[in-house]
Structure formats: structure tokens, C-alpha cells
Design an enzyme around this catalytic site. Structure first.
Site, mmCIF file in Angstrom:
data_model
loop_
_atom_site.group_PDB
_atom_site.id
_atom_site.type_symbol
_atom_site.label_atom_id
_atom_site.label_comp_id
_atom_site.label_asym_id
_atom_site.label_seq_id
_atom_site.Cartn_x
_atom_site.Cartn_y
_atom_site.Cartn_z
ATOM 1 N N ASN A 1 0.827 -1.199 0.000
ATOM 2 C CA ASN A 1 0.000 0.000 0.000
ATOM 3 C C ASN A 1 0.869 1.260 0.000
ATOM 4 O O ASN A 1 0.628 2.206 -0.764
ATOM 5 C CB ASN A 1 -0.922 0.019 1.225
ATOM 6 C CG ASN A 1 -2.025 -1.011 1.159
ATOM 7 O OD1 ASN A 1 -2.344 -1.537 0.101
ATOM 8 N ND2 ASN A 1 -2.597 -1.328 2.311
ATOM 9 N N GLU B 1 -8.816 11.766 15.255
ATOM 10 C CA GLU B 1 -8.354 12.983 15.937
ATOM 11 C C GLU B 1 -7.140 13.600 15.255
ATOM 12 O O GLU B 1 -6.761 14.732 15.553
ATOM 13 C CB GLU B 1 -8.026 12.686 17.405
ATOM 14 C CG GLU B 1 -9.237 12.493 18.288
ATOM 15 C CD GLU B 1 -9.943 11.178 18.000
ATOM 16 O OE1 GLU B 1 -9.255 10.161 17.796
ATOM 17 O OE2 GLU B 1 -11.189 11.196 17.938
ATOM 18 N N GLY B 2 -6.469 12.862 14.369
ATOM 19 C CA GLY B 2 -5.324 13.417 13.659
ATOM 20 C C GLY B 2 -4.028 12.712 13.991
ATOM 21 O O GLY B 2 -3.965 11.479 13.987
ATOM 22 N N ASP C 1 -1.708 3.178 6.373
ATOM 23 C CA ASP C 1 -0.769 3.146 5.237
ATOM 24 C C ASP C 1 -0.879 4.438 4.435
ATOM 25 O O ASP C 1 0.130 4.986 3.979
ATOM 26 C CB ASP C 1 -1.060 1.939 4.344
ATOM 27 C CG ASP C 1 -1.020 0.635 5.116
ATOM 28 O OD1 ASP C 1 -0.218 0.524 6.068
ATOM 29 O OD2 ASP C 1 -1.802 -0.282 4.777
#
Length: 327
Positions: free
Chosen positions: A44, A237-238, A270
Site C-alpha cells: 500500500n 483525531e489526527g 498506510d
């Protein structure tokens, strides 16, 4: 007479498997039709970087079977350099079957990879690799979990890349069921992470590997072991950064990208890695790298496949320009 292609600037290695995604929701035992794709965290990331214009070399093994031939054709069509992809006549290509989950739930996945061709990988498979030409190596915790020889290959790749002066990213990508014990998994992956420049765990992975709770403390654990930066995935949330890539010690969080509908969470981490690695190789700041990671991770969860949401350079540029005008 054609000119030989230059050696890859980015190296990636691991196991690519043929993926069968259920066409309809429900238990795998009840599903009758599947759509064929390829799967593998390492592939990926390799595909994502190739789509952004990097020359990526893929080192692996596949069976000399229809699934192995399919994987090679698919990776080459994505622009990967497969000169180090070796057919193995006496072992099969790994397979994976994935349910079609509903309402953004994590889909159930079943693997058929024991004794696969890729599990036969070892240091000798890297004999022809031109490490001097490589700018970057991406490694994960999956190959060292497959077999003792794959673990030896991982150490070999890390050490040769370090000697050649290439930067190294390491994503633990925990697969506990493939390890003999929790302690072996923890000790091996923590040692490997200490050989990387950029360590990219998820928060739960970092907590499990270090025994620490906060992003700050998890990052400190790997910085003390030699990493230059630790970038922790926080899901919707990041992400969190702690390191010295910008010249001085920094730490901060970057909020995630809002997603209207989550289709499939597989491959989100990924996609995040693709964003971070590509941005840092582009010379962008760590904060910009986390922003790109969050963006591509968000794209990845909006499609049913593992890597279908990974953008090409033109689309990424458009999306990044649009995000700048809305902030």
C-alpha cells in the site's frame, strides 16, 4: 537497444497478497462473490509513493502461480520497479479474504499465508539491491513476523540502508498472531524502530510496545533509542509529532480531516504513512507532513479497497491547494 532503468530511489519490501473483498455485507461463510484486489501494508505504501511520482523498488517473493502473476502485473501497472520480485515455484502466493463491513466498522479479515512464498524471503534476496542509489527505505513490523529468515532480511535492509546514508521510516504494523510471544514482538520491533529515522506507530500500538500511555512519553521512548522523529497516528483525531527534523526539538498535534462517510478503515494508516513520507522527501516541514498524512489517511477510509483511495500527484496538489484556501 533499450537503456536499463535506473535503480530505485525508494525501497520497500514485504508480502503482497491477493485480496478478495466480499461484494455484499455479511459473514464470509455466507458470501458467494468477491472482487479481486491486492493487499499488504508494505505494498500500500509503495503504491502510494509510486502514484506520487517516486521511483519505488519492491523486494519480495510470490508463488509461480496465477495469483503471483496477477500481483506482479498489478504492481508494475502501478509503476513499481519489480526487478527484485522473485517467483518461487515451490511455495504459493498468500491470500486474504475481507468482509464488506457496514457503517464504518473494521471489517473481518481472514489470511491464508502460512508457508507462503514471501515467508521464504531472506538476506540473499537483497544481494542485487543498489543501496547506494536509495534515498529512502520504508520498513514495517510485518516481514519480521513472517519467519526467522524474513526477520534477518529486515535487519539486513535496515543496516544496509543506514550504511548507505538513506533515510528510514518504520511503521510497527502489529500482527500479534504471527509472533511466538508478546515479548518477542515487543523487543524485536522496538529494537528495529531504534534503527529508523522516522517511527510511525498508532497510539494503541505505541502503548502496547512501550507500556507508556501518552503520545509524549511514547515518542520519548523511541527518541531515546535513536529515532529522529516519532509521528503517532491518533485516528480521526489526527496525529502527533515529536522530534528535531526542523532543527530544534518540537512537539505538537495536527487535527484530523473530517470525513462525511467512512467506508473501510483498512489502509488508513498506510495512507497516512504515504503522506508523511512523501512530504518529508519533498522537503516539506514536519507539520506539513502530518497534514498530508491526515489528508491521505482520510481519503483511504472513503473507499472499499485497501489502496484505491491513494491519490496521484495531480489530485493531491488539488486537494492540498483546496485545504489551504479553506483554512
Amino acid at each position: 537497444m533499450s537503456t536499463p532503468q535506473a535503480a530505485p530511489e525508494i525501497l520497500a519490501f514485504g508480502e503482497a497478497m491477493t485480496l478478495f473483498v466480499a461484494e455484499a455485507a455479511g459473514e464470509l461463510a455466507e458470501v458467494e462473490t468477491f472482487r479481486r484486489r491486492i493487499a499488504g501494508a508494505d505494498t500500500n505504501v509503495a503504491i502510494g509513493l509510486a502514484r506520487l511520482g517516486f521511483h519505488v523498488g519492491w523486494l519480495s517473493r510470490v508463488g509461480d502461480d496465477a495469483f503471483g502473476h496477477y500481483i506482479r502485473r498489478t504492481l508494475e501497472a502501478e509503476g513499481l520497479d519489480c526487478r527484485h520480485l522473485t517467483p518461487t515455484p515451490d511455495a504459493a502466493t498468500g491470500l486474504v479474504f475481507k468482509e464488506r463491513a457496514e457503517d464504518g466498522a473494521d471489517p473481518h479479515v481472514e489470511y491464508f499465508r502460512r508457508g507462503s512464498a514471501a515467508s521464504r524471503l531472506g538476506p540473499d534476496d537483497a544481494n542485487a539491491v543498489d543501496f547506494a542509489a536509495a534515498r529512502h527505505l520504508h520498513a514495517t513490523g510485518i516481514p519480521p513476523a513472517l519467519s526467522a529468515s524474513c526477520r534477518e532480511l529486515t535487519w539486513h535492509m535496515l543496516e544496509r540502508a543506514r550504511q548507505a546514508g538513506a533515510s528510514i521510516s518504520f511503521d510497527p504494523n502489529l500482527r500479534p498472531s504471527l509472533w511466538a510471544s508478546e515479548a518477542e514482538m515487543r523487543d524485536t520491533l522496538n529494537a528495529m524502530a531504534g534503527h529508523a529515522d522516522w517511527v510511525l506507530p498508532g497510539l494503541a500500538e505505541g502503548q502496547r510496545l512501550t507500556g507508556l500511555e501518552t503520545p509524549h512519553d511514547i515518542a520519548g521512548f523511541y527518541l531515546d533509542r535513536g529515532a529522529r522523529a516519532v509521528i503517532i497516528k491518533l485516528g480521526p483525531e489526527g496525529s502527533y509529532y515529536r522530534g528535531s527534523l526542523a532543527g530544534s526539538d518540537e512537539q505538537y498535534s495536527v487535527p484530523g480531516v473530517d470525513v462525511r462517510e467512512v467506508i473501510d478503515t483498512v489502509g488508513a494508516g498506510d495512507g497516512f504513512a504515504v503522506g508523511v513520507i512523501s512530504a518529508l522527501l519533498d522537503g516539506r516541514s514536519p507539520r506539513e507532513a502530518l497534514q498530508r498524512g491526515n489528508l491521505i489517511g482520510a481519503l483511504a477510509v472513503q473507499v472499499p479497497g485497501d489502496m484505491e483511495g491513494l491519490p496521484h500527484r495531480e489530485r493531491l496538489s488539488t486537494l492540498e491547494s483546496a485545504s489551504l484556501t479553506t483554512t
